[in-house]
Design an enzyme around this catalytic site. Structure first.
Site: not given
Lengths: 541, 541
Positions: A204, A210, A262-263, A348, A379, A507
């Site tokens: 954005k 990253e 963003g999410r 978030e 399992h 950050k």
């Protein structure tokens, strides 16, 4: 400090109700044969069964009263009409506008015109990629696309591309590069040919550490193979200028806007990899499914409103039963990323301890959301769900019809899914265990010794969501359902679901530590642990 | 009902200690500059930093006293010498024998001779597969191997194969088919050629529903392409006869034994896919790393014993601070399956509510174990870890040295890892936020409005485990560390960590429901929800 919530009459009535009722699920089912009919909601291609919960008519009434007391209806109106409900950032949260068929005005402008424009650009681009008519620097068609993005620029598209695999063209294949870990970059580039690979940089702000680090390494990989050529890159961003500065051509820059979180962004151009993999028609059908859920959320009375009910049940368990975790158990391998997706969406959005107004809350908010696909989880961790000391409410998700050619497998999958919620609810009493062991001919001593280990306490609540099948439309509805569940909870808890200040501190500290990792670099002031870890790391290489 | 644990002097002293101490991490670090040195343990290629925990000298002393009071030393002896500590199934739990360099007697026989024999068989088989000298029915070498197994026959091998990717031969590639979902089967078979594919059927009992269903579908897929040919199958099982009955040749059947629990079995022939992918030398180095951790666990005093400390810290948070979740945060994309692996290891071992003797516990046992790799998680659920209302103790795992060619990426990864534990621990006070906002020139009104949202409560505990690098030896040690952490907790809680009765009921109910899903089949007695779901599913297809 009180935020008002816990002193509401509706809240206090729920507390009293919880204190005075037993909520024994076996008994609730025994005493009301119509329970399934009463506590299911059907909407589009989805069914929600919420009958296996600590809930009766009175509970539902009180939960709805709580939603009313918190003004949920009015908050939904604010959400979909673009009021600036993200108060700390002074923005609206208009993901619903991305799938709206009606105009949505923001500062007097109809923003759905922007949406239509970018959708047309997405269709053109995904079409030529899928047709193989778009070529790279050496004149070859693109066989592979790397989506370089993290968080909201990764989880939603990755979920949908995997979920809609049966709709995928054979080429191009879509890969997701998210982690700054060089091992992730390495593993993806190792199997690709730069001459036939296109990379989409999704951020954005176009400053995500990253994503930009990975994008630069991918650019070097391209340059070593085909020289400088902007034709191997596209970008999805709200910062068009920065993407341009990175060297991406204007017609390859897909815009989204600061009114999309963003999410909540997979419905925007962030969904480009979905269009590339499954086709633009599938992407639009997904949006259509979400839009139908938006309408249901906006219109349906809360007692028959899927997202509202799911949100309210989470509040009920978290704040009145002290439940701190919520399991998501998709019985569908193509939904294996769904729990990861929901971790961001829920934790978030609502993993916060202050209200919109900045008051500390005096109640619990977002639980740990976790899970993995059935039958695999059976399992692995289901032992704890059945016999552990902690009760974890769960959501099962399953499709009535498979979209593969092994129907016998699907019957086993379905049988296991329904059996698990039945087992969690019913449990198995000591009497039932003893009768079974007697029938097997065990001695009285053996029976006495084994019985306590084979007892299941039961009374463990769950919802079941049944999709007709994993179509784009059903997937869109499923995701929007959870967006609105989260919004419902944020309204009850009085939280701004659309900021994320909790990611800032780490950050900032990472920026300080980064140069200190170099040999002989000075190390600033830290606690002895952080300092010790930096020194130890330097000593081990 | 009391099990004795909570009335122990050591337990009561811990409760009193918890009640009377503040456990403020900033303060603990400020008041003791030697904290990092005191609360780290180095063992082999691993470092454990446990200094960022609610712990001082007295806490450690009391936790060790609790371990002593529960006879941990004696229980470790019972574990490694093969006493039948899995009391409900009357079996030993001898995963340590699989990596022992000394004889281990069971009923008078040295079982490590069996281990040596099967290891030799694994070496021969993995060697010829890696060399491409083993051929299928059409005379072609095998390019791909499918591991068909679920739970313990899937999670450990899948973790190790991914973690050790840099050690892998180019061929054969190893795939993991676990879920009975036909979509999982489909997705794997779609990209493979039956003529050059070998399948390994992994099931201790050779009756696991998912595994046998998948194996039969894969057999059909083989038969359609190459006809009936047993040469495309191998098996790993304790039920040699059943594997033989499935049509698998004796020399392709790799045995393991009922003294190996499924979730502790990756050191046995269940690790065959690890040997095929990364080589038998890597598999043996992994076992060697685990053996070194076994010795450390057996010999080191508990105050400096990595697995014991990790286990005791879990008890400390779970039973004295009411913490119900535990996050595992590997800063390594190659360890992305580690949280899944640990979910089985921890929650299937200790997700129980009765003691070995069958008494109901009056304390909390296994938490929800969950997590995903950093830095991805930072862009997903870390918001809640930092500012949510629930404190989740976390384990960070990271490597000092990368084993890829992008060192700059690794520095960023490391900086983020250390910054996150620092941020969780320190937090950020309102004073610090205000000073920062003032420096940015915000108005007093804005500062007052934003400050509460930007405050981090801090004091959130975590461990950091640093591996020198992701070698087979370090991986083996890391996994054994967690096996013994889990064992430590089982001893404190008085639980049998080696049975799993909680998985039985769901299986039984699934067998009942399966035939009822067929159109027009009679439906037996169920609650109205289970019945309703069956009927609804039938109506939707």
């Amino acid at each position: 400090m009180s935020t008002g919530l816990t002193s509401l009459a509706a809240w206090r009535a729920l507390a009293e109700h919880r204190r005075t009722q037993a909520f024994d699920l076996r008994e609730l089912f025994d005493s009301d044969p119509a329970r399934f009919r009463k506590y299911t909601i059907s909407q589009g291609e989805l069914l929600l069964d919420f009958s296996k919960h600590y809930l009766d008519g009175r509970t539902l009434e009180l939960l709805v009263a709580l939603a009313d007391a918190r003004g949920l209806r009015e908050w939904i109106r604010k959400l979909v009409t673009g009021e600036r409900i993200n108060v700390t950032e002074n923005r609206p949260a208009l993901h619903t506008a991305l799938r709206s068929t009606r105009p949505v005005l923001l500062d007097g402008r109809d923003i759905t015109q922007d949406v239509v424009r970018v959708r047309a650009q997405m269709r053109r681009f995904s079409d030529v990629l899928r047709q193989g008519t778009l070529k790279g620097a050496t004149g070859q068609a693109f066989t592979d696309v790397i989506n370089i993005g993290i968080g909201g620029s990764d989880l939603g598209p990755a979920l949908a591309v995997e979920a809609l695999a049966p709709y995928a063209a054979k080429r191009p294949r879509v890969h997701f590069m998210s982690n700054v870990d060089g091992a992730h970059v390495d593993a993806i580039l190792a199997v690709l040919d730069p001459k036939t690979t296109l990379a989409i940089v999704v951020s954005k702000t176009f400053t995500t550490q990253e994503t930009l680090t990975n994008a630069r390494s991918v650019r070097t990989w391209f340059e070593n193979a085909v020289g400088k050529d902007s034709g191997h890159f596209a970008a999805v961003t709200a910062n068009v200028e920065a993407a341009h500065g990175f060297g991406i051509d204007d017609e390859r820059i897909f815009e989204f806007w600061d009114w999309v979180g963003g999410r909540y962004s997979m419905w925007s151009a962030v969904g480009l990899p979905i269009a590339i993999a499954a086709g633009m028609d599938a992407f639009e059908a997904m949006c259509e499914g979400a839009r139908e859920m938006d309408e249901h959320f906006t219109m349906a009375p809360f007692g028959a409103n899927m997202p509202a009910i799911m949100g309210l049940l989470g509040v009920w368990y978290g704040d009145f039963f002290g439940r701190t975790a919520h399991a998501v158990l998709p019985y569908d391998m193509r939904l294996k990323r769904f729990p990861d997706y929901l971790q961001q969406l829920e934790m978030e959005s609502n993993g916060k301890g202050v209200t919109r107004e900045g008051e500390a809350v005096d109640y619990d908010t977002c639980p740990v959301v976790w899970g993995s696909p059935g039958t695999n989880g059976q399992h692995a961790f289901y032992q704890m769900l059945h016999q552990g000391t902690q009760v974890v409410p769960a959501d099962f998700v399953v499709c009535a019809k498979p979209n593969h050619a092994l129907p016998a497998h699907h019957e086993i999958l379905l049988a296991n899914c329904y059996a698990q919620s039945e087992a969690l609810m019913r449990g198995k009493t000591a009497e039932e265990v003893r009768a079974e062991l007697q029938a097997q001919g065990l001695s009285a001593t053996e029976i006495a010794r084994l019985t306590p280990h084979k007892v299941f306490p039961g009374n463990r609540p769950s919802s079941t969501i049944v999709l007709d099948s994993l179509t784009p439309r059903a997937l869109g509805a499923l995701i929007a359902l959870h967006e609105h569940k989260v919004f419902t909870q944020s309204v009850i808890w009085g939280i701004n679901a659309f900021d994320q200040w909790g990611v800032e501190l780490g950050k900032k500290l990472a920026d300080r530590i980064l140069p200190e990792l170099a040999d002989n670099a000075p190390i600033g002031s830290h606690d002895s642990s952080t300092r010790g870890l930096i020194e130890y790391t330097r000593s081990r290489r």
